[in-house]
Design a protein around this motif. Structure first.
Motif, PDB file in Angstrom:
ATOM      1  N   LYS A  84      78.259  83.263 -80.557  1.00 59.83           N
ATOM      2  CA  LYS A  84      78.904  82.457 -80.090  1.00 59.83           C
ATOM      3  C   LYS A  84      79.793  81.762 -81.279  1.00 59.83           C
ATOM      4  N   ASP A  85      81.066  81.466 -80.550  1.00 56.89           N
ATOM      5  CA  ASP A  85      82.086  80.948 -81.549  1.00 56.89           C
ATOM      6  C   ASP A  85      82.286  79.706 -80.944  1.00 56.89           C
ATOM      7  N   ASP A  86      81.857  78.600 -81.721  1.00 50.43           N
ATOM      8  CA  ASP A  86      82.143  77.307 -81.051  1.00 50.43           C
ATOM      9  C   ASP A  86      83.230  76.547 -81.908  1.00 50.43           C
ATOM     10  N   SER A  87      84.171  77.236 -82.588  1.00 50.15           N
ATOM     11  CA  SER A  87      85.273  76.698 -83.052  1.00 50.15           C
ATOM     12  C   SER A  87      86.242  75.756 -82.290  1.00 50.15           C
ATOM     13  N   THR A  89      85.755  74.019 -79.902  1.00 50.88           N
ATOM     14  CA  THR A  89      85.065  72.495 -79.447  1.00 50.88           C
ATOM     15  C   THR A  89      84.438  71.911 -80.559  1.00 50.88           C
ATOM     16  N   LEU A  90      83.964  72.324 -81.468  1.00 52.29           N
ATOM     17  CA  LEU A  90      83.293  71.725 -82.644  1.00 52.29           C
ATOM     18  C   LEU A  90      84.152  71.545 -83.845  1.00 52.29           C
TER      19      LEU A  90
END
Length: 235
Positions: A84-87, A89-90
């Motif tokens: 998962k790449d949450d870059s 949103t986070l």
């Protein structure tokens, strides 16, 4: 019968109505105003020049932007795969928290999770940034939980230790934390961080294998291998 005028000697100051002499000639007033406006203008120019020089001096104190932090499809020679790449949103909230820092400039957040390829439970989470950073020791300290984590579910059980693996000049800071979940589960695991002029990252080894077997020396070496696979030169 009118009074004759009072004679005045050449050195006698004339008597003006109400005892007030007339103001300066109009040309003198114009010159005075021009001098005042000119002085204010020069002061503003001097202040702007000073601010520009200070800004250039501060900017030159940051390292040049030469590297970026990427999210490759696998890590550690393929033993972990990107889950998962949450870059998107986070990353922005992370960037916002660093924008007023004197040790960071032009920052971009990266938050990614990797799962073991061999079927082990857990995940490896990398939280970091790329940009221009000063004071790498201070940056490493700031990103670890021992510096005051806002997450009440994470507690430090082994204090931070600085480790420089043999054959490397890069210092890594590691600590051991325990995390609890709402369902009552808990996990203790090592967390390590690196920081250089262009990147920093915090690696949480939240897998069953690493939580049981990794010491700080081993975790620091693995962290530097992750760094070598994630940090790439800007082209």
């Amino acid at each position: 019968m009118s009074m004759p005028p009072v004679p005045q000697s050449p050195n006698q100051t004339p008597l003006y109505p109400w005892g007030v002499p007339p103001g300066p000639p109009e040309k003198s007033r114009v010159g005075l105003m021009a001098a005042i406006i000119g002085g204010v203008f020069l002061l503003i120019v001097a202040l702007l020049a000073t601010l520009i020089l200070v800004g250039k001096k501060i900017d030159s104190s940051y390292p040049r932007a030469e590297s970026t932090l990427t999210a490759p499809g696998t890590l550690l020679d393929g033993h972990y795969k990107l889950a998962k790449d949450d870059s998107p949103t986070l990353g922005p909230p992370l960037e916002k928290s660093w924008r007023l820092s004197w040790d960071a400039k032009a920052v971009h957040g990266v938050v990614v999770a990797y799962h073991p390829s061999g079927g082990d439970q857990g995940e490896l989470i990398v939280t970091g940034m790329y940009g221009r950073f000063r004071n790498s020791a201070g940056v490493r300290s700031r990103v670890l939980a021992g510096n005051g984590s806002q997450h009440t579910e994470v507690k430090v059980i082994v204090p931070t230790m600085d480790v420089t693996p043999s054959g490397s000049r890069i210092k890594v800071s590691c600590e051991e934390v325990t995390r609890s979940w709402a369902d009552g589960k808990t996990l203790s695991y090592p967390v390590c961080a690196w920081a250089d002029g262009n990147t920093w990252a915090r690696v949480a080894y939240m897998t069953v294998y690493t939580a049981r077997s990794l010491d700080f020396e081993a975790a620091a070496r693995i962290t530097l291998q992750i760094r070598s696979e994630m940090v790439k030169p800007i082209r």
